[in-house]
Design an enzyme around this catalytic site. Structure first.
Site, mmCIF file in Angstrom:
data_model
loop_
_atom_site.group_PDB
_atom_site.id
_atom_site.type_symbol
_atom_site.label_atom_id
_atom_site.label_comp_id
_atom_site.label_asym_id
_atom_site.label_seq_id
_atom_site.Cartn_x
_atom_site.Cartn_y
_atom_site.Cartn_z
ATOM 1 N N ALA A 65 24.625 72.007 80.475
ATOM 2 C CA ALA A 65 25.694 71.358 81.249
ATOM 3 C C ALA A 65 26.344 70.320 80.346
ATOM 4 C CB ALA A 65 25.093 70.690 82.478
ATOM 5 N N GLY A 109 21.311 74.057 81.049
ATOM 6 C CA GLY A 109 22.106 74.930 81.921
ATOM 7 C C GLY A 109 22.442 76.257 81.265
ATOM 8 N N GLU A 112 19.534 78.342 81.872
ATOM 9 C CA GLU A 112 19.499 78.633 83.317
ATOM 10 C C GLU A 112 20.536 79.687 83.695
ATOM 11 O OE1 GLU A 112 19.755 74.375 84.000
ATOM 12 O OE2 GLU A 112 17.953 74.467 85.242
ATOM 13 N N GLU A 132 16.207 69.005 79.052
ATOM 14 C CA GLU A 132 16.692 67.918 79.916
ATOM 15 C C GLU A 132 15.803 66.683 79.845
ATOM 16 O OE1 GLU A 132 16.480 71.135 80.768
ATOM 17 O OE2 GLU A 132 18.281 71.727 81.871
HETATM 18 C C1 LIG Z 1 22.167 72.042 83.969
HETATM 19 C C2 LIG Z 1 21.598 70.680 83.920
HETATM 20 C C3 LIG Z 1 21.243 70.103 85.192
HETATM 21 C C4 LIG Z 1 21.406 69.958 82.815
HETATM 22 C C5 LIG Z 1 21.690 70.262 81.447
HETATM 23 O O1 LIG Z 1 22.011 71.341 81.023
HETATM 24 S S1 LIG Z 1 21.532 68.911 80.443
HETATM 25 C C6 LIG Z 1 21.969 69.501 78.843
HETATM 26 C C7 LIG Z 1 20.827 70.158 78.166
HETATM 27 N N1 LIG Z 1 21.180 70.443 76.795
HETATM 28 C C8 LIG Z 1 20.917 69.623 75.793
HETATM 29 O O2 LIG Z 1 20.322 68.562 75.944
HETATM 30 C C9 LIG Z 1 21.370 70.081 74.408
HETATM 31 C C10 LIG Z 1 22.377 69.086 73.844
HETATM 32 N N2 LIG Z 1 22.801 69.498 72.529
HETATM 33 C C11 LIG Z 1 22.032 69.382 71.434
HETATM 34 O O3 LIG Z 1 20.903 68.968 71.465
HETATM 35 C C12 LIG Z 1 22.656 69.756 70.128
HETATM 36 O O4 LIG Z 1 24.049 69.790 70.291
HETATM 37 C C13 LIG Z 1 22.193 71.143 69.597
HETATM 38 C C14 LIG Z 1 20.704 71.077 69.192
HETATM 39 C C15 LIG Z 1 22.376 72.235 70.630
HETATM 40 C C16 LIG Z 1 23.035 71.514 68.331
HETATM 41 O O5 LIG Z 1 22.983 70.473 67.384
HETATM 42 P P1 LIG Z 1 24.068 70.433 66.208
HETATM 43 O O6 LIG Z 1 23.699 69.279 65.350
HETATM 44 O O7 LIG Z 1 24.176 71.781 65.567
HETATM 45 O O8 LIG Z 1 25.457 70.203 66.931
HETATM 46 P P2 LIG Z 1 26.015 68.834 67.579
HETATM 47 O O9 LIG Z 1 26.756 68.081 66.544
HETATM 48 O O10 LIG Z 1 24.940 68.139 68.307
HETATM 49 O O11 LIG Z 1 27.004 69.442 68.679
HETATM 50 C C17 LIG Z 1 28.326 69.900 68.341
HETATM 51 C C18 LIG Z 1 29.269 69.348 69.403
HETATM 52 O O12 LIG Z 1 28.896 69.883 70.660
HETATM 53 C C19 LIG Z 1 28.678 68.822 71.588
HETATM 54 N N3 LIG Z 1 27.649 69.207 72.541
HETATM 55 C C20 LIG Z 1 26.530 69.899 72.307
HETATM 56 N N4 LIG Z 1 25.840 70.061 73.425
HETATM 57 C C21 LIG Z 1 26.527 69.466 74.408
HETATM 58 C C22 LIG Z 1 26.317 69.286 75.803
HETATM 59 N N5 LIG Z 1 25.260 69.826 76.437
HETATM 60 N N6 LIG Z 1 27.233 68.593 76.487
HETATM 61 C C23 LIG Z 1 28.315 68.081 75.899
HETATM 62 N N7 LIG Z 1 28.590 68.221 74.568
HETATM 63 C C24 LIG Z 1 27.696 68.898 73.850
HETATM 64 C C25 LIG Z 1 28.240 67.655 70.717
HETATM 65 O O13 LIG Z 1 28.411 66.445 71.387
HETATM 66 C C26 LIG Z 1 29.166 67.829 69.532
HETATM 67 O O14 LIG Z 1 30.461 67.379 69.852
HETATM 68 P P3 LIG Z 1 31.053 66.010 69.213
HETATM 69 O O15 LIG Z 1 30.902 66.177 67.731
HETATM 70 O O16 LIG Z 1 32.465 65.971 69.696
HETATM 71 O O17 LIG Z 1 30.209 64.924 69.783
#
Ligand SMILES: CC(C)=CC(=O)SCCNC(=O)CCNC(=O)[C@H](O)C(C)(C)COP(=O)(O)OP(=O)(O)OC[C@H]1O[C@@H](n2cnc3c(N)ncnc32)[C@H](O)[C@@H]1OP(=O)(O)O
Length: 258
Positions: A65, A109, A112, A132
């Protein structure tokens, strides 16, 4: 219909939905979820479509998400909008089969959503996880329930409590995915599988899907009774007569979806 966060195409009898927020690793923002629902509505209503493939990019199916969108939500925002149920579960109400073709990250998500689909074909670079806990929350789109049913308590608990990711090979061994495919071949293979499903009798495919899904909601005795009823009902289908006649006559069946 113009979509901003997904690409929607048809490939013969298969509907193809590609999550398309590459800069955010396909983070599932509200607008994307709404578009996904609209695309599924359209495919569900399209009599030419027999199956759907849902995919992302080679780097990410979906990284969860959208954290930036939800970070400032209050309890009341989440409760009143029924956050997560609203929109997301459209995938689970689709009566046509949906195959998740997962490459790269399927986290939170994203994991999921892949589990809401009927089955998952994974690229060899796929990584599944429920991270999460690392951002101070818990899975909210069925992760604790569907992952536990798919891989059992030990692995699901470890993944939900630590945020550890599972690679494609482990996901296959654990029964989370039906098969692992080289990343370069994933989409072609998913489309081929979807096309095969779409070539079967559509109502009979729907009955099979309904019957397998019932296994998650009922006891074995009730489930077997339910299956028996649906099995009997296939004998009311023209396609059952055609399928069995074609077998006996050593020819390919021509299903009319009746
Ligand atoms: C459904 C419910 C209830 C909850 C959820 O889903 S909570 C979210 C669960 N997911 C996470 O916690 C994963 C979050 N992301 C990461 O840990 C990392 O992005 C990665 C391991 C998947 C990849 O790491 P990498 O270093 O290759 O890439 P990043 O620089 O971290 O990401 C690139 C770009 O994408 C944005 N990003 C990634 N994931 C999300 C996200 N879940 N929501 C919003 N944005 C996301 C990240 O911020 C970055 O963008 P910016 O450079 O503009 O900050």
């Amino acid at each position: 219909m113009p979509y901003e966060n997904i690409i929607v195409e048809t490939r013969g009898q298969v509907g193809l939905i590609t999550l398309n927020r590459p800069k955010a690793l396909n983070a599932l923002c509200a607008a994307l979820i709404k578009e996904l629902g609209q695309a599924l509505d359209a495919f569900e209503a399209d009599g030419e479509i027999g199956a759907v493939v849902l995919t992302g990019s080679e780097k990410a199916f979906a990284a969860g998400a959208d954290i930036k969108e939800m970070q400032s939500k209050t309890y009341m925002d989440a409760y009143l909008a029924d956050f997560i149920t609203n929109g997301w579960e459209r995938i689970t109400t689709c009566r046509k089969p949906i195959i998740a073709a997962v490459a790269g990250y399927a986290l939170g998500g994203g994991c999921e959503v892949s589990m809401m689909c009927d089955f998952i074909l994974a690229a060899d670079n796929a990584k599944f996880g429920q991270p999460e806990i690392t951002i101070g929350t818990i899975p909210g789109a069925g992760g604790t329930q569907r992952l536990t049913r798919a891989v059992g308590k030990a692995k699901a608990m470890e993944m939900c409590l630590t945020g550890r990711m599972m690679d494609a090979a482990e996901a296959e061994r654990a029964g989370l995915v039906s098969r692992v495919i080289p990343a370069a071949d994933l989409l072609d293979e998913a489309l081929k599988v979807a096309d095969r499903i779409a070539s079967m009798s559509r109502p009979v495919v729907m009955l099979a899907k309904e019957s397998v899904n019932a296994a998650f909601e009922t006891t074995l005795t009730q489930g077997i009774k339910f299956e028996r009823r649906l099995f009997h009902s296939t004998f009311a289908c023209e396609d059952q007569k055609e399928g069995m006649a074609a077998f006996a006559e050593k020819r390919s069946p021509v299903f009319k979806n009746r």
